[in-house]
Design an enzyme around this catalytic site. Structure first.
Site, PDB file in Angstrom:
ATOM      1  N   TYR A   1      35.401  41.513  40.621  1.00 41.98           N
ATOM      2  CA  TYR A   1      36.512  40.860  39.903  1.00 41.98           C
ATOM      3  C   TYR A   1      36.285  39.345  39.889  1.00 41.98           C
ATOM      4  O   TYR A   1      36.514  38.684  38.865  1.00 41.98           O
ATOM      5  CB  TYR A   1      37.800  41.226  40.630  1.00 41.98           C
ATOM      6  CG  TYR A   1      39.069  40.505  40.244  1.00 41.98           C
ATOM      7  CD1 TYR A   1      39.776  40.855  39.080  1.00 41.98           C
ATOM      8  CD2 TYR A   1      39.613  39.516  41.070  1.00 41.98           C
ATOM      9  CE1 TYR A   1      40.976  40.220  38.763  1.00 41.98           C
ATOM     10  CE2 TYR A   1      40.807  38.891  40.760  1.00 41.98           C
ATOM     11  CZ  TYR A   1      41.485  39.236  39.604  1.00 41.98           C
ATOM     12  OH  TYR A   1      42.673  38.616  39.295  1.00 41.98           O
TER      13      TYR A   1
ATOM     14  N   ILE B   1      49.970  37.197  44.454  1.00 39.13           N
ATOM     15  CA  ILE B   1      51.272  37.256  43.780  1.00 39.13           C
ATOM     16  C   ILE B   1      51.768  38.706  43.784  1.00 39.13           C
ATOM     17  O   ILE B   1      51.005  39.623  43.479  1.00 39.13           O
ATOM     18  CB  ILE B   1      51.150  36.765  42.310  1.00 39.13           C
ATOM     19  CG1 ILE B   1      50.442  35.395  42.234  1.00 39.13           C
ATOM     20  CG2 ILE B   1      52.527  36.727  41.655  1.00 39.13           C
ATOM     21  CD1 ILE B   1      51.136  34.249  42.919  1.00 39.13           C
TER      22      ILE B   1
ATOM     23  N   ARG C   1      54.606  43.189  31.967  1.00 36.58           N
ATOM     24  CA  ARG C   1      54.885  43.295  33.411  1.00 36.58           C
ATOM     25  C   ARG C   1      54.384  42.039  34.128  1.00 36.58           C
ATOM     26  O   ARG C   1      53.652  41.232  33.567  1.00 36.58           O
ATOM     27  CB  ARG C   1      54.156  44.508  34.006  1.00 36.58           C
ATOM     28  CG  ARG C   1      54.625  45.818  33.489  1.00 36.58           C
ATOM     29  CD  ARG C   1      53.880  46.976  34.123  1.00 36.58           C
ATOM     30  NE  ARG C   1      52.544  47.157  33.590  1.00 36.58           N
ATOM     31  CZ  ARG C   1      51.427  47.133  34.317  1.00 36.58           C
ATOM     32  NH1 ARG C   1      51.482  46.939  35.620  1.00 36.58           N
ATOM     33  NH2 ARG C   1      50.255  47.321  33.750  1.00 36.58           N
TER      34      ARG C   1
ATOM     35  N   THR D   1      34.338  37.646  37.067  1.00 42.50           N
ATOM     36  CA  THR D   1      35.008  37.671  35.746  1.00 42.50           C
ATOM     37  C   THR D   1      35.958  36.481  35.647  1.00 42.50           C
ATOM     38  O   THR D   1      36.120  35.887  34.588  1.00 42.50           O
ATOM     39  CB  THR D   1      35.780  38.989  35.480  1.00 42.50           C
ATOM     40  OG1 THR D   1      36.949  39.088  36.325  1.00 42.50           O
ATOM     41  CG2 THR D   1      34.900  40.209  35.703  1.00 42.50           C
ATOM     42  N   LYS D   2      36.581  36.122  36.778  1.00 41.20           N
ATOM     43  CA  LYS D   2      37.517  34.996  36.774  1.00 41.20           C
ATOM     44  C   LYS D   2      36.767  33.655  36.843  1.00 41.20           C
ATOM     45  O   LYS D   2      37.222  32.655  36.292  1.00 41.20           O
ATOM     46  CB  LYS D   2      38.504  35.132  37.929  1.00 41.20           C
ATOM     47  CG  LYS D   2      39.463  36.311  37.755  1.00 41.20           C
ATOM     48  CD  LYS D   2      40.319  36.155  36.503  1.00 41.20           C
ATOM     49  CE  LYS D   2      41.410  37.188  36.415  1.00 41.20           C
ATOM     50  NZ  LYS D   2      42.272  36.995  35.219  1.00 41.20           N
TER      51      LYS D   2
ATOM     52  N   GLY E   1      49.381  40.466  27.761  1.00 44.78           N
ATOM     53  CA  GLY E   1      49.724  41.235  28.962  1.00 44.78           C
ATOM     54  C   GLY E   1      51.058  40.811  29.549  1.00 44.78           C
ATOM     55  O   GLY E   1      51.155  40.526  30.742  1.00 44.78           O
ATOM     56  N   ALA E   2      52.078  40.790  28.684  1.00 43.81           N
ATOM     57  CA  ALA E   2      53.368  40.227  29.120  1.00 43.81           C
ATOM     58  C   ALA E   2      54.448  41.291  29.335  1.00 43.81           C
ATOM     59  O   ALA E   2      55.619  40.961  29.449  1.00 43.81           O
ATOM     60  CB  ALA E   2      53.843  39.187  28.124  1.00 43.81           C
TER      61      ALA E   2
END
Ligand code: NAP
Length: 248
Positions: A151, A184, A10, A154-155, A7-8
């Site tokens: 979410y 971020i 963006r 999942t993390k 996933g690089a």
């Protein structure tokens, strides 16, 4: 050393790829849909004198992951540094559970880490050296960001796996750590009320600002470097002091 960042194209993944390339490491830039963005990252690295290539793959799909690693090896050689960054956020809470969104998050946020780590492990074991960094989130630690109910687990699972993989792979000289970013500024931030969100989130951090993708890239660059050679199984929170602030 050769690195692969998932996933690089963006956001945080792109900043990590640029930073590792800046440190002299050839980088494989994985992407899902955004070929143009991935190629522009490759170009930026090339213009700065580094080496990179872009390879498309859905990291939630084990067959595509195997092809990704095969193509990466054909291009640059076996992967020594793996950054499991690909991730998605679908907002929801108890009253708005969407099983399709949940499956998609589990596939991208969790299955990707499993498939990519399993694909990377054989070569790392053979070399008796490997550096893996998983991108988690402070959502996993229970911080109160609205709409991240589904979410967050999942993390949390990514952090659990980070420790389990560190345990399993450590005897082979492979280090596995995670970075848990705070808020971020990337495309993940809802553009509809971006200005307001930025103001609110900046106020939540002790350092008084939102994070940048480069803030996360710096932490990853440290963890994959020899400077961190005795660090494994750790979760490094990079959130400008937000978690601590909330606990007071
Ligand atoms: P982003 O700007 O939305 O970028 C996501 C990246 O992941 C894109 O490059 C996208 O590729 C790629 N991707 C999505 N699904 C994929 C799949 N199935 N296979 C391969 N690549 C895939 O996200 P971000 O904000 O940089 O987030 C990066 C990581 O940090 C995620 O794991 C996220 O959960 C975590 N994180 C972010 C924040 C934050 O505040 N932004 C906070 C904590 C944790 P395409 O462009 O090709 O679609």
């Amino acid at each position: 050393m050769i690195a692969l960042v998932t996933g690089a194209s963006r956001g945080i993944g792109r900043a990590i790829a640029l930073r590792l390339a800046c440190d002299g490491i050839p980088v494989v830039i994985n992407y899902l849909n955004n070929q143009k963005a991935a190629e522009s990252a490759v170009e930026e690295i090339g213009n700065a004198g580094g080496r990179a290539c872009a390879i498309q793959a859905d990291t939630g799909d084990p067959d595509q992951v195997n092809q990704l690693f095969q193509q990466a090896e054909n291009r640059f050689g076996p992967i020594d540094i793996l950054v499991n960054n690909a991730g998605i956020l679908h907002r929801g809470n108890i009253d708005s559970y969407d099983p399709v969104a949940m499956s998609a998050m589990l596939k991208t946020n969790l299955d990707s880490v499993i498939h990519c780590t399993r694909a990377a492990a054989p070569n790392m074991r053979k070399n008796r050296d490997g550096r893996i960094v998983n991108i988690s989130s402070i959502a996993a630690h229970g911080t109160a960001a609205a709409g991240t109910t589904w979410y967050a687990p999942t993390k949390a699972a990514v952090e659990s796996l980070t420790r389990r993989f560190a345990l399993e792979l450590g005897p082979a000289g492979i280090r596995v750590n995670a970075v848990a970013p705070g808020f971020i500024l990337t495309d993940m931030v809802d553009p509809a009320n971006r200005e307001e969100v930025v103001k609110t989130m900046a106020a939540k951090a002790v350092l008084g600002r939102c994070g940048t993708p480069e803030d996360i890239a710096g932490a990853v660059a440290f963890l994959v470097s020899d400077q961190a050679r005795f660090i494994t199984g750790q979760i490094l929170t990079v959130d400008g002091g937000r978690t601590d602030f909330l606990s007071h």
